[in-house]
Motif scaffolding. Sequence first.
Motif: not given
Length: 433
Positions: A121-135
């Motif tokens: 269960n992750d909580m992340y600071n959205p700075t610099g995040v590409d959610i599609h890459q993470i997925h």
Amino acid sequence: MKVFKNVNIVTCDQEFKVYLQGMMAIKGDKIVYVGDVDPSWEEHASEVEDGQNAWIMPGLVNVHTHSAMTLLRGISDDENLHKWLEETIWPAEARFTTDITTNAVKLALVEMLKSGTTTFNDMYNPTGVDIHQIHQVVSQSGMRCFFSPTLFSHPGETTAETIRRTRRIIEDILGFEDPHFRVMVAPHAPYSCEKDLLQASVQLAKELDLPIHIHVVETTDESQMMIERTGKRPLAYLEELGFLKQKGVFAHSLDLTKDEIELLGKSPVSVAHNPISNLKLASGIAPVVELMQAGVDLGFATDSVASNNNLDLFEEARTAAFLQKMKHGDARKFPVSSVLQTMTLGGAKALGLDHEIGSLEVGKQADFLIIQPEKKAHLYPTYHMLSHLVYAAKGSDVDHVYIAGRQVVKDGKVLGLDEETLFLDIQKLGLIK
């Protein structure tokens, strides 16, 4: 259908059933048999694996972490929480690029898988995040997760803008329609979010029918800060805003009164217990036994490697057990069976996934780890399996891991991610300061 025979199975189910020299069969992504040896299952199997006295238990559940912070391991030690966050961690996160974040998450996935964690269960600071890459990288790993963007109040963005931005990310995640990749609404903490953002977070969670993930009473300093700011202790403040009527995960939950523990027990809220991070930051010792006695669903968590400094839930569990024994002055507190269930079924309940994972039962997802103790000196003599799994085993003892019936770790090597390439990519990024 694949059958595992001659294995010692710790189901971690509600009755805590254990099968010595037992058998488990999986078909597709589900468990179809678990119990004593039944030769009829071998007759219909496409593959039979002789476990040779291996130990099998459910995949571990990490109820609160920050995988995007994995490249901040060792960046700042020996500091108290609020100075550590404000002077080191948040400024470092503000400089994250997409490459930094994606590689940090990959590294966390590798570390968790190799140590037997199958859900986080992750909580992340959205700075610099590409959610599609993470997925994409989470899908490659095979892991299950909740991956939730953190909401903060800060001068550069109004509450309405923060909610709009967060909603877009959440809707992208919901659009994946991936049961292994889910999301919560994640306001950081009562002290880092203004009242209107906290209220808007609850409304968003209600509207989208999502759980909430938030840090709550991590230190006594936080309690004093909230009393000075609002006239109320953090839990009373959150109750007033509707947080205790919404399903969710409260991370840490250390500074609690007896009445507050009873209040949590009557709520749909679960608790993520982070013993090593709490110790390293000198935050305190959570009232784990009291919370469980009050009926609160509780799972273990690592927090980030910046405050831990690893993602090994075996180490977390052992530390948690010792802390409760010392806290109560009673070695009988938090016994082995309770600890093993907290590592697995307790974590699954905390995330609302216990109908799918957390125990080895017919009809549940085939998420499990295998330890072969025969070549590990610290696991001898091997006939004290339950004791060893809590008091002797390490994450590095995990040999094989399966998620939804798919093998994702074989002989200690992650199958879905290229570790060698990952390490080279991280080296190219350079030191994050």
